[in-house]
Design a protein around this motif. Structure first.
Motif, PDB file in Angstrom:
ATOM      1  N   ARG A  12       0.849  -1.200   0.000  1.00 33.15           N
ATOM      2  CA  ARG A  12       0.000   0.000   0.000  1.00 33.15           C
ATOM      3  C   ARG A  12       0.875   1.237   0.000  1.00 33.15           C
ATOM      4  NH1 ARG A  12      -5.509   0.456   3.118  1.00 33.15           N
ATOM      5  NH2 ARG A  12      -6.280   2.330   2.101  1.00 33.15           N
ATOM      6  N   LEU A  24      -2.718   4.982   9.591  1.00 31.33           N
ATOM      7  CA  LEU A  24      -1.454   4.738  10.297  1.00 31.33           C
ATOM      8  C   LEU A  24      -1.619   3.684  11.386  1.00 31.33           C
ATOM      9  CD1 LEU A  24      -0.012   8.358  10.684  1.00 31.33           C
ATOM     10  CD2 LEU A  24       0.720   6.588   9.078  1.00 31.33           C
ATOM     11  N   LYS A  27      -3.562  -2.405  11.086  1.00 28.72           N
ATOM     12  CA  LYS A  27      -2.632  -3.530  11.194  1.00 28.72           C
ATOM     13  C   LYS A  27      -3.021  -4.587  10.182  1.00 28.72           C
ATOM     14  CE  LYS A  27      -1.572  -3.018  16.117  1.00 28.72           C
ATOM     15  NZ  LYS A  27      -1.412  -3.720  17.405  1.00 28.72           N
ATOM     16  N   GLY A  31       2.530  -7.586   8.556  1.00 28.63           N
ATOM     17  CA  GLY A  31       2.721  -6.327   7.851  1.00 28.63           C
ATOM     18  C   GLY A  31       3.844  -5.485   8.434  1.00 28.63           C
ATOM     19  N   SER A  33       5.590  -1.417   8.047  1.00 27.87           N
ATOM     20  CA  SER A  33       5.257  -0.081   7.563  1.00 27.87           C
ATOM     21  C   SER A  33       6.471   0.841   7.613  1.00 27.87           C
ATOM     22  CB  SER A  33       4.141   0.535   8.416  1.00 27.87           C
ATOM     23  OG  SER A  33       2.955  -0.231   8.332  1.00 27.87           O
ATOM     24  N   ILE A  35       7.060   4.775   7.555  1.00 30.46           N
ATOM     25  CA  ILE A  35       6.295   6.006   7.763  1.00 30.46           C
ATOM     26  C   ILE A  35       7.236   7.199   7.621  1.00 30.46           C
ATOM     27  CG2 ILE A  35       4.876   7.314   9.397  1.00 30.46           C
ATOM     28  CD1 ILE A  35       4.040   4.638  10.658  1.00 30.46           C
ATOM     29  N   THR A  61       6.128  -2.438  12.870  1.00 26.54           N
ATOM     30  CA  THR A  61       5.593  -3.751  12.508  1.00 26.54           C
ATOM     31  C   THR A  61       4.148  -3.852  12.972  1.00 26.54           C
ATOM     32  OG1 THR A  61       6.103  -4.922  14.563  1.00 26.54           O
ATOM     33  CG2 THR A  61       7.906  -4.676  12.965  1.00 26.54           C
ATOM     34  N   GLU A  62       3.543  -4.983  12.698  1.00 29.50           N
ATOM     35  CA  GLU A  62       2.158  -5.203  13.127  1.00 29.50           C
ATOM     36  C   GLU A  62       2.041  -5.240  14.656  1.00 29.50           C
ATOM     37  OE1 GLU A  62       0.676  -9.316  12.619  1.00 29.50           O
ATOM     38  OE2 GLU A  62       2.690  -9.788  11.898  1.00 29.50           O
ATOM     39  N   LEU A  76       3.181   6.885   3.467  1.00 30.50           N
ATOM     40  CA  LEU A  76       3.132   5.548   4.065  1.00 30.50           C
ATOM     41  C   LEU A  76       3.355   4.486   2.998  1.00 30.50           C
ATOM     42  CD1 LEU A  76       2.352   3.512   6.386  1.00 30.50           C
ATOM     43  CD2 LEU A  76      -0.015   3.757   5.572  1.00 30.50           C
ATOM     44  N   ARG A  78       3.275   0.388   3.138  1.00 31.23           N
ATOM     45  CA  ARG A  78       2.990  -0.776   3.996  1.00 31.23           C
ATOM     46  C   ARG A  78       2.921  -2.013   3.115  1.00 31.23           C
ATOM     47  NH1 ARG A  78      -1.525   0.798   7.309  1.00 31.23           N
ATOM     48  NH2 ARG A  78       0.015   1.332   8.899  1.00 31.23           N
ATOM     49  N   ASN A  80       3.253  -6.642   3.118  1.00 28.18           N
ATOM     50  CA  ASN A  80       3.253  -7.849   3.945  1.00 28.18           C
ATOM     51  C   ASN A  80       4.357  -8.809   3.517  1.00 28.18           C
ATOM     52  OD1 ASN A  80       2.234  -8.961   1.594  1.00 28.18           O
ATOM     53  ND2 ASN A  80       0.323  -9.694   2.481  1.00 28.18           N
TER      54      ASN A  80
END
Length: 273
Positions: A12, A24, A27, A31, A33, A35, A61-62, A76, A78, A80
């Motif tokens: 994403r 933001l 979760k 995943g 991210s 930022i 992280t998640e 952002l 993101r 997986n």
């Protein structure tokens, strides 16, 4: 903008503003991210207010709990594990145990002025590729993500003053951090990780002394504390349940450990909210 593939691979790309800042906090399973604060960002990560200055990047992280304090403009990315697994590709990007899965450490970098144009160009290329309908879209996006991660890890090493480490020493630090992230619930002693790394505890101590921040034992304890605080703050689990979950056999031992570091007992901490 979202890309999804046939085996649930996911990436994403979003420009975050006050209107969509809830993203933001989102979760996704396995995943990770990236930022990037285009303008200064105030968030809480695991209950701690964090200021991410303009053109700083954090990596979550998640497992991180993110709360929004103030958002202006953020970029952002993101993705997986199915899209790009940093563990399987560790030899390519070398960010395991540093940018992501770094035990209790929240990694942050500041984009240097000399590197800024590279980041801007990569973002534009990401956007163009996300909008394309090419059959090689997934491969192109993975290639750009890989390049971004390599840029970030280079900057991290420079800003954390780790460039004087040889590759072997740096890999020991990364692998130790990652192993703590995986095993902190069951392994509380440095000697446990020394066995896994085929090193002596003294060797680990000497390597981390060169970093000059935390000892190997402090890294273990910080990770246990972070998980304990997460469970106390964000779940309804009892002190007894939390005690067992972070690897202690009795409440008294866990409470002494917690109070020694936090200054209050787990029950007092939970009451404060």
């Amino acid at each position: 903008m979202i890309y999804t593939g046939q085996i649930n691979e996911f990436i994403r790309l979003e420009e975050i503003t006050p209107n969509n800042c809830e993203l933001l906090k989102e979760k996704i399973k396995e995943g990770l991210s990236i930022i990037w604060a285009v303008e200064a960002l105030h968030i809480k990560v695991d209950g701690v207010v964090t200021l991410v200055k303009e053109n700083e990047i954090i990596f979550v992280t998640e497992y991180h709990n993110v709360e929004i304090v103030q958002v202006q403009k953020v970029r952002l990315i993101r993705f997986n594990r199915a899209f790009y697994c940093i563990l399987d590709h560790d030899s390519e990007v070398g960010c395991k145990g540093v940018l992501f899965f770094g035990a209790a450490q929240l990694a942050k970098i500041e984009i240097p002025n000399l590197e800024f144009e590279k980041f801007e160009t990569l973002w534009k290329m990401f956007v163009i590729e996300m909008l394309s309908k090419d059959d090689l879209k997934s491969e192109m996006l993975q290639m750009m993500l890989k390049r971004l991660l390599i840029l970030c890890i280079r900057i991290y090493k420079e800003q954390a003053e780790l460039t004087h480490f040889d590759k072997q020493q740096f890999d020991i630090v990364r692998e130790y951090n990652y192993l703590v992230e995986i095993h902190f619930r069951s392994k509380h002693q440095v000697s446990d990780y020394a066995v896994l790394l085929h090193k002596s505890p003294k060797t680990l101590s000497n390597v981390f002394k060169k970093v000059g921040k935390k000892t190997p034992l402090q890294i273990i304890q910080d990770r246990i504390m972070l998980e304990s605080i997460r469970l106390l703050r964000y779940t309804d689990k009892s002190i007894k349940e939390i005690t067992y979950e972070v690897g202690y056999e009795d409440i008294q031992t866990f409470s002494r450990f917690f109070k020694k570091i936090e200054g209050v007992s787990p029950s007092e901490f939970k009451k404060k909210g």
